[in-house]
Write an enzyme that holds these catalytic residues in place. Structure first.
Site, mmCIF file in Angstrom:
data_model
loop_
_atom_site.group_PDB
_atom_site.id
_atom_site.type_symbol
_atom_site.label_atom_id
_atom_site.label_comp_id
_atom_site.label_asym_id
_atom_site.label_seq_id
_atom_site.Cartn_x
_atom_site.Cartn_y
_atom_site.Cartn_z
ATOM 1 N N HIS A 48 -6.031 -6.027 3.216
ATOM 2 C CA HIS A 48 -5.095 -4.927 3.406
ATOM 3 C C HIS A 48 -4.647 -4.870 4.865
ATOM 4 C CE1 HIS A 48 -5.733 -2.657 -0.500
ATOM 5 N NE2 HIS A 48 -6.637 -3.630 -0.554
ATOM 6 N N CYS A 98 -3.230 -2.546 6.294
ATOM 7 C CA CYS A 98 -3.495 -1.244 6.909
ATOM 8 C C CYS A 98 -4.879 -1.203 7.546
ATOM 9 C CB CYS A 98 -3.351 -0.122 5.878
ATOM 10 S SG CYS A 98 -4.434 -0.269 4.446
ATOM 11 N N CYS A 127 0.847 -1.188 0.000
ATOM 12 C CA CYS A 127 0.000 0.000 0.000
ATOM 13 C C CYS A 127 0.885 1.242 0.000
ATOM 14 C CB CYS A 127 -0.894 -0.021 1.233
ATOM 15 S SG CYS A 127 -1.700 1.547 1.601
ATOM 16 N N GLU A 128 0.655 2.130 -0.956
ATOM 17 C CA GLU A 128 1.516 3.309 -1.046
ATOM 18 C C GLU A 128 1.228 4.338 0.044
ATOM 19 O OE1 GLU A 128 -0.774 6.229 -4.209
ATOM 20 O OE2 GLU A 128 0.642 4.778 -4.998
ATOM 21 N N HIS A 129 0.129 4.176 0.758
ATOM 22 C CA HIS A 129 -0.217 5.144 1.806
ATOM 23 C C HIS A 129 0.486 4.846 3.126
ATOM 24 C CE1 HIS A 129 -4.141 5.447 -0.687
ATOM 25 N NE2 HIS A 129 -3.267 6.336 -1.103
ATOM 26 N N HIS A 130 0.687 3.545 3.444
ATOM 27 C CA HIS A 130 1.288 3.182 4.730
ATOM 28 C C HIS A 130 2.520 2.290 4.586
ATOM 29 C CE1 HIS A 130 -3.067 3.915 5.574
ATOM 30 N NE2 HIS A 130 -2.552 4.623 6.562
ATOM 31 N N GLN A 176 -5.114 -0.663 -4.733
ATOM 32 C CA GLN A 176 -5.722 -1.809 -5.422
ATOM 33 C C GLN A 176 -6.520 -1.378 -6.654
ATOM 34 O OE1 GLN A 176 -7.632 -4.679 -2.843
ATOM 35 N NE2 GLN A 176 -9.021 -5.351 -4.455
#
Length: 245
Positions: A205, A207, A136-139, A177
């Site tokens: 996920h 996250c 995940c590019e956010h976390h 995703q």
């Protein structure tokens, strides 16, 4: 422009940052155009042959600075990078991160050019339950799951293992995703020009499992339907039924 505001999306799903207009007094120059415009795959010819953004040489050159960054992270967490159990952790973490994101070193044309075959077959081809691992590019935590791919050939077929390779190339990058699902479908469409393509991804996920709402059994399902898979309800239903069976 507000900080973080994004403009058009490229065909492989990445957001393209808008450019600030030049000051009025400065010499004018036409703003740089995005590599691909937003829209259907037909408006993005050969984007599946996109240039790789990282090489093996880049990995070797950047490994020391990446390991140093992990050393800083350990210290910032209150740990001692010099204790025995952590002495080589920054190097291990750096090489692991390079592997997790090795999709930046590969392009679709690397694996597809010798695996597209002329074949008079016009029935649906499906490969389902392809294992997928991504970050995940956010976390920067994993999301894992299964990918199901179907397409209707148009006088050409693709080596079956290459569908899994396409998944591997795009999933081994920093991702969301929704974008991953579209990138896989667009790459197959542009490379093979089939009558239609359908891609469904089911993933868990971390996250959502390890942090935040901490919902252990939640799954995220995304789909992209192109061509006849999008236009014809019976074709779409056949695909969805077969991947559930």
């Amino acid at each position: 422009m507000e900080k973080g505001k994004l403009g058009a999306l490229s065909c492989n799903g990445y957001a393209l940052e808008e450019k600030h207009p030049p000051p009025p007094a400065a010499p004018s120059r036409a703003p740089e155009k995005p590599r691909y415009s937003q829209g259907a795959s037909s408006q993005c010819p050969d984007s599946w042959k996109e240039e790789r953004t990282r090489s093996e040489e880049d990995n070797e050159m950047n490994l020391p600075s990446l390991a140093a960054a992990y050393t800083t992270i350990l210290r910032s967490l209150g740990e001692d990078p010099e204790r025995q159990g952590l002495l080589r952790t920054p190097w291990r973490a750096a090489t692991a991160m390079q592997f997790f994101t090795k999709g930046y070193q590969e392009t679709i044309s690397d694996v597809l050019n010798d695996a597209i075959f002329d074949e008079d077959h016009d029935e649906m081809v499906i490969v389902k339950d392809i294992d997928m691992f991504s970050l995940c590019e956010h976390h920067l935590v994993p999301f894992v799951g299964k990918v199901h791919i179907g397409y209707l050939p148009n006088k050409q077929v693709l080596g079956l293992s290459k569908l899994a390779r396409i998944v591997e190339i795009y999933s081994r990058r920093l991702q969301v995703q929704e974008r991953l699902t579209k990138q896989i479908a667009v790459a197959i469409t542009e490379a093979l020009q089939p009558t239609g393509v359908g891609v469904v991804i089911e993933a868990t996920h971390m996250c959502m499992v390890m942090r935040g709402v901490q919902k252990m059994n939640s799954k995220t399902v995304t789909s992209t339907m192109l061509g006849v898979f999008r236009e014809d309800a019976k074709t779409r239903e056949e695909f969805l039924t077969l991947i559930r069976s």
